[in-house]
Structure formats: C-alpha cells, structure tokens
Design a protein around this motif. Structure first.
Motif, mmCIF file in Angstrom:
data_model
loop_
_atom_site.group_PDB
_atom_site.id
_atom_site.type_symbol
_atom_site.label_atom_id
_atom_site.label_comp_id
_atom_site.label_asym_id
_atom_site.label_seq_id
_atom_site.Cartn_x
_atom_site.Cartn_y
_atom_site.Cartn_z
ATOM 1 N N ILE A 1 10.497 24.840 50.150
ATOM 2 C CA ILE A 1 10.916 24.910 48.744
ATOM 3 C C ILE A 1 12.082 23.951 48.498
ATOM 4 O O ILE A 1 12.125 23.246 47.486
ATOM 5 C CB ILE A 1 11.294 26.363 48.376
ATOM 6 C CG1 ILE A 1 10.107 27.292 48.620
ATOM 7 C CG2 ILE A 1 11.789 26.445 46.934
ATOM 8 C CD1 ILE A 1 10.461 28.779 48.593
ATOM 9 N N VAL A 2 13.005 23.914 49.439
ATOM 10 C CA VAL A 2 14.168 23.026 49.300
ATOM 11 C C VAL A 2 13.722 21.566 49.276
ATOM 12 O O VAL A 2 14.161 20.780 48.426
ATOM 13 C CB VAL A 2 15.182 23.288 50.441
ATOM 14 C CG1 VAL A 2 16.258 22.202 50.460
ATOM 15 C CG2 VAL A 2 15.816 24.669 50.270
ATOM 16 N N THR A 3 12.804 21.201 50.201
ATOM 17 C CA THR A 3 12.310 19.816 50.219
ATOM 18 C C THR A 3 11.623 19.468 48.903
ATOM 19 O O THR A 3 11.900 18.426 48.300
ATOM 20 C CB THR A 3 11.321 19.623 51.395
ATOM 21 O OG1 THR A 3 12.032 19.864 52.610
ATOM 22 C CG2 THR A 3 10.750 18.220 51.404
ATOM 23 N N ALA A 4 10.737 20.348 48.452
ATOM 24 C CA ALA A 4 10.037 20.087 47.184
ATOM 25 C C ALA A 4 11.042 19.974 46.042
ATOM 26 O O ALA A 4 10.901 19.109 45.160
ATOM 27 C CB ALA A 4 9.023 21.201 46.908
ATOM 28 N N GLY A 5 12.054 20.815 46.055
ATOM 29 C CA GLY A 5 13.064 20.798 44.991
ATOM 30 C C GLY A 5 13.859 19.508 44.995
ATOM 31 O O GLY A 5 14.100 18.894 43.945
ATOM 32 N N THR B 1 15.036 14.268 42.484
ATOM 33 C CA THR B 1 15.225 12.811 42.562
ATOM 34 C C THR B 1 14.234 12.077 41.657
ATOM 35 O O THR B 1 14.603 11.145 40.932
ATOM 36 C CB THR B 1 15.039 12.348 44.027
ATOM 37 O OG1 THR B 1 15.998 13.035 44.831
ATOM 38 C CG2 THR B 1 15.238 10.847 44.163
ATOM 39 N N ALA B 2 12.970 12.517 41.689
ATOM 40 C CA ALA B 2 11.940 11.846 40.883
ATOM 41 C C ALA B 2 12.186 12.056 39.391
ATOM 42 O O ALA B 2 11.972 11.140 38.586
ATOM 43 C CB ALA B 2 10.562 12.365 41.268
ATOM 44 N N LEU B 3 12.623 13.239 39.001
ATOM 45 C CA LEU B 3 12.886 13.491 37.582
ATOM 46 C C LEU B 3 13.987 12.564 37.085
ATOM 47 O O LEU B 3 13.933 12.065 35.953
ATOM 48 C CB LEU B 3 13.250 14.960 37.348
ATOM 49 C CG LEU B 3 12.096 15.961 37.496
ATOM 50 C CD1 LEU B 3 12.621 17.402 37.460
ATOM 51 C CD2 LEU B 3 11.045 15.763 36.400
ATOM 52 N N GLN B 4 14.969 12.315 37.934
ATOM 53 C CA GLN B 4 16.043 11.401 37.535
ATOM 54 C C GLN B 4 15.569 9.948 37.505
ATOM 55 O O GLN B 4 15.731 9.252 36.513
ATOM 56 C CB GLN B 4 17.227 11.526 38.509
ATOM 57 C CG GLN B 4 17.968 12.851 38.367
ATOM 58 C CD GLN B 4 19.244 12.890 39.192
ATOM 59 O OE1 GLN B 4 19.273 12.423 40.325
ATOM 60 N NE2 GLN B 4 20.293 13.473 38.633
ATOM 61 N N ARG B 5 14.955 9.505 38.605
ATOM 62 C CA ARG B 5 14.652 8.089 38.766
ATOM 63 C C ARG B 5 13.432 7.654 37.951
ATOM 64 O O ARG B 5 13.420 6.566 37.364
ATOM 65 C CB ARG B 5 14.387 7.822 40.252
ATOM 66 C CG ARG B 5 14.195 6.358 40.587
ATOM 67 C CD ARG B 5 14.010 6.192 42.093
ATOM 68 N NE ARG B 5 13.833 4.806 42.475
ATOM 69 C CZ ARG B 5 13.329 4.409 43.647
ATOM 70 N NH1 ARG B 5 12.972 5.313 44.543
ATOM 71 N NH2 ARG B 5 13.187 3.130 43.906
#
Lengths: 332, 332
Positions: A179-183, A188-192
């Motif tokens: 869950i932490v990795t997916a989060g 990061t993707a939502l930002q970039r």
C-alpha cells in the motif's frame, strides 16, 4: 499494434477518423498492409501510410494514418490469433518504448494483447504491465521500477493495490508495504504527470465499513491504517482507511485525487459503473508514460467495425496531457 | 421511532414538511413531547398530534404529523443515547409490526437504531432485520422466515448475499444454498411487491472477472455457478456468475431487475456510487413489508436539522408502492 486478431486495428482506424475531435497525433507500429485491408473491408476511407521514422508522423497526421512497419507480415485474422505473430506483437511494444526512450515519441499507448497467444510463443511475463516494467529496467537501466496500475476517468482515479488475484488470495498477500509503495508512486505521478501540486489520496478499507474498529475484520487496523500513517509520515496527504461503500459518490469524490483500493473489484466496480467506455488504464512508476484502453481484445466482435474507440481515444488524450505536464515539470 | 438520539426524529419531521411532494401518509410511533420539542428547537412549524389508533392518521396527515405514543418518555438527547430508552425503541418496532399484522397499517418503515445502546439493555439479535425475522415468526406464526436485505434505488436493486461480515469471513461462509435462498426470495418479491412478471436476476461472481474459468479462484465455479443453475432449474431467469466490474454501468443495468452480490461492498459500492442519498433498504422474505432509510443514526449531526430526509422519503414511497402492489397481487 497489440494483438492483431483483436479490435486494436479498427479502434485505431476509428480514432484517426475522429482526429478532428482533439485526438492527438499518433503513429502506429503495425503491419500497414493488414491495416489497409481492414480499412478497405470496413469501407472506411483511411489513407494508411508507411513512415520510416516517428518524426514524419505529426506533419502527415491530418491527411493520413502514419504506420511504422513491424518487422514482418501479420498472419492473424479477426478473432483468430496466430502464435507466429507473437514476435511482431512484442516487437511493436519494444519499438514503442525504444522510440520514447530515445526522445522520438512522447508516450507509449498500447492496444490490448492476448496473453495466451504470447505464452504459446514463449512469453514469460504475467502481463503487459510487468513486461513494460522489465523493459524499463533494460532500456532505461532502471531495474526495480515498480509499475502501478491506475484507472483514470474524468470522474475518478483508482489504483488497485492488488490486481489479478482471487479475492481470497488478494486478502492473503496484502501488506502495508504494498500500500505504501502504491501510495508513493501514485503521489509522485499525480504531481509530475497530472499537475496536482498537493495530491490527496483516499485509502479504502478492506472490510465493510473499514472493519468497524476491528469487529468486522482486523486488516483495516493491522495492515491499512499503518500504511496510511507511513504515507502521512512521508508528508503525503493520505486519508483512511475509509468505508469503501461511501467513497465513490459525487460529493465524496471531490475530496481526493486518487483512491487506493485493496482488490480488483473494489477499484473496478466504481470506475466502470461511472464511466464504462471512457476509463483509461495508466501505468505509473515507469520511466516513460504508458496508457492503454481499459478493455480487452474483444475477439467476439473483432473485424466488424462496431468496437467503440472511446477508451483508446481517452488513452491517447491522457498520454498527450501527461507528456506535456511531465515535460513542463521536468523543465522547472 | 428508531434510536431517539439519532436523526430519525428530524428526518421524519422533514419528510412531513415535504408531504406535498408525494410523500405517502404515515404515522410515527414515538414520544410526541420529544418530537414537539425538537420541532420547536429547530423552528419548524410541524403540528405534532397524538393519535390513539392508526386509522386516525390518513385524515389528519395533511394538517398535522400523527404520533402514536410509545409507552414512556424518551430520555435521550441528540447524540446522547440512553440505555433506559431501549425498551421504547423495541416497543415501537413491535407496535409497528403488530399494526401491520392486524391490518391497521400497510407497511413498516423503520428509522435507524443503535445496536450498542440496545445491547447494553439486553437486546440479543444481531440487528434490526434479524429481530424483524424473529417478530415475523412470533406474530405471524411463521417461524423460519428468512429476511433478505435489498437496497433499492431508481437506478439499481442489489441484494448482498452476505452482509455484515469481514471480507475473509464472507468468502468462508458463502454457500450455494445461501445464494439460492436469496435468489428465490428476491424473485418472489420482485413479482409480488415490485410488479415485475418475469424478473431477471444477475448474479455477481466473487473473484475478478468471475474467476476467469477457475484461474482466479474456484468459488465462481464451485459455489456460484451451481446456485445459478439451481435457480434456473426452478424456472427463475438467473444469469451468472457475471464479472462484477462490468455489471453496473447504465447499459448493463438495463438487462436485469436485481443483482445478487456476494459480499457487502460488492453490493453497496455500486448503489451508493450511483445514488448516495436516495437508496432504500428493503427487507424481503418477511410476511410484512418493511423498508428503512439506507443510513445510520448519524449522532454527529443529530439535532441540527441538517440531515437529509431523502432516503426516509424514498423508503416511505417505496413501502407504499410495494403495499399497493402486494394488495393488488393478493386480490388476483
């Protein structure tokens, strides 16, 4: 190209025919002869034109569909996959990633593949996404890239933390670390790539009402809550575990940018209920941008020209938007 | 009445104020003084009027909210349940069922209860619905009535075959017999109470893509498919097991009258995504009609007058429609 026995060819032809609707310029890595024959058979006026390099595509896209040829002739017909085509299917994926890696193209958009046909030819990856993860390691010299699947529509973005597993097995394998990795990858993707400065993640509970304090299962307390806490400790605005049944109505959706879901149907039911034709499969966590229509090869209707191109068009648009945002973010 | 510390009182007052919108005549079994005080505190002009018998309600409903008094004074305040009220809460349920059983009322509509408050007073049933099943056996001399929960909205009807269980436990307890019973009860109710001559039931798979032929879990093949076959052998049009993620979009929903779902969130996610405020909880399989708003006591906002009465109004309307259809079906 994807699986040539599926609907990939005709939805690409359809998408090109709707290029006036803001479909970004794309080129196909495919067999030009089979696409020309398919267009002729459907009675669609699509000038299928061979190119030698991706750079030729933008200028001609208004008037013709640019095709970078795969290394051989496709043997499959609609609904009839051929093991002999497997090398072409995989070669098209490799070429797409290579073109993006070398800066000749902005993003990879993949048509659906048929895993069984590839397995018969010796393909040894659990699926498309895992193969792209392996390519990322090979071509970008970034081993350990963790591909994370997101389904995105204008209404909702969902990330299934476990995917193609029996429900019981999904519960068995779920860990806080997953869950932490997916989060982290999603944040990061939502930002970039999605241009969201301070993303909010909603984390779904596994059990009804997120376990009601432990009386309806311990996983929400023992696995999900610690993962949410760890993400918050990273400075990520992660909410939850939340009751999954009240996370997806209109008002609730306004409160977050992506929902992390614990199993396949918890993610897929809400997004496909809200937007069956227009959801896009996005692979986060790769060094390149990759989107895909959110449907399969649809052998049962292949060759009839009735498959809807909506999801492929949405995948092309989203890939172009993400590429523009990433380029802009990377310049800053 | 339901739990008097919750929002039940104020949503009933709100529903009466919207009686011009086609809200059917109802009476409350409650404490008239606490409702009058609540209306006064909220500044709402609701003439709360004591009645001695249900038959007095219809004539006065246009001008006043009829209240059949419970046997005592409510002690709870908004958000503050009192163990001493438990006997009144249960007495109101008993009286409602008795009134329907004796033909004085058409249907039971229950406001949300707080199980913890009732448990402290010695209540020994897992929930509201199970208690109504017990009352059905006692008052109607029909032991073995199997209450089946349905959630109904104008968009979708769903029946969770397992309900308030941890997800892992729901998988563990699921049997073909449970699915068959739920299917039979649902089929009968759709005919008798919903006026659907030849109902179609869609049965959801448990695993992603309904298990993909066994490669993603065996339950779809071993438990759900035999149940669907048994229902079809009964002459019931039962489809499935179907991939749950593609069952709930607009086009798919047109193909069936109710969806049987294997666990809580599989049923609740789609209906609450589509219609968060207007879904109604209906108990099928009882000898009387019972509906309920699809939300809880909402202690956090009780007494403020901001709770939406939509689900209670939908529950009142649906109860009246079902009663009219059942009366008409029973006359034929």
């Amino acid at each position: 190209m994807g699986e040539p026995a599926g609907i990939g060819g005709e939805i690409a032809l359809s998408a090109w025919r709707r290029r006036g609707d803001g479909v970004p310029a794309f080129y196909m890595i495919d067999d030009p002869d089979r696409l020309a024959a398919l267009a002729a058979q459907l009675g669609w006026d699509v000038p299928v034109t061979r190119i030698d390099a991706p750079g030729q595509a933008p200028a001609m896209f208004r008037d013709a569909l640019p095709i970078l040829p795969v290394d051989g002739k496709v043997k499959a017909g609609p609904g009839r996959p051929e093991t002999a085509d497997a090398a072409l299917v995989i070669g098209a994926i490799d070429r797409a990633v290579t073109d993006v890696q070398s800066g000749k193209a902005a993003a990879v958009v993949t048509n659906p593949i048929n895993k069984e046909a590839l397995y018969r030819a010796g393909f040894r990856h659990p699926g498309h996404t895992e193969y792209l993860g392996e390519l990322a390691g090979r071509l970008y010299r970034k081993p350990g890239a963790t591909p994370v699947m997101m389904l995105a529509s204008p209404e909702l973005r969902v990330v299934p933390v476990t995917i193609h597993l029996a429900l019981r097995q999904a519960i068995d394998v779920l860990t806080s670390a997953m869950i932490v990795t997916a989060g982290r990858v999603t944040h990061t993707a939502l930002q970039r790539d999605f241009g969201i400065a301070t993303p909010v993640l909603a984390i779904a509970g596994l059990n009804p009402h997120a376990g009601e304090g432990g009386s309806l299962g311990r996983e929400d307390l023992d696995i999900i809550a610690p993962a949410a806490a760890e993400l918050r400790a990273d400075g990520i605005d992660a909410r939850g575990p939340l009751a999954a049944d009240t996370m997806f109505h209109t008002t609730a959706r306004r409160g977050y940018d992506a929902a992390l879901c614990m199993y396949h149907d918890q993610a897929l039911i809400p997004i496909k209920t809200l937007d069956f034709d227009g959801a896009v499969n996005v692979t986060l966590g790769l060094p390149f941008i990759r989107t895909s229509p959110d449907h399969g090869t649809a052998f049962d209707i292949a060759g009839q020209g009735i498959a809807r191109p909506d999801s492929l068009i949405a995948a092309l648009r989203l890939a172009a938007e993400m590429a523009a945002r990433r380029a802009s973010a990377d310049r800053r």
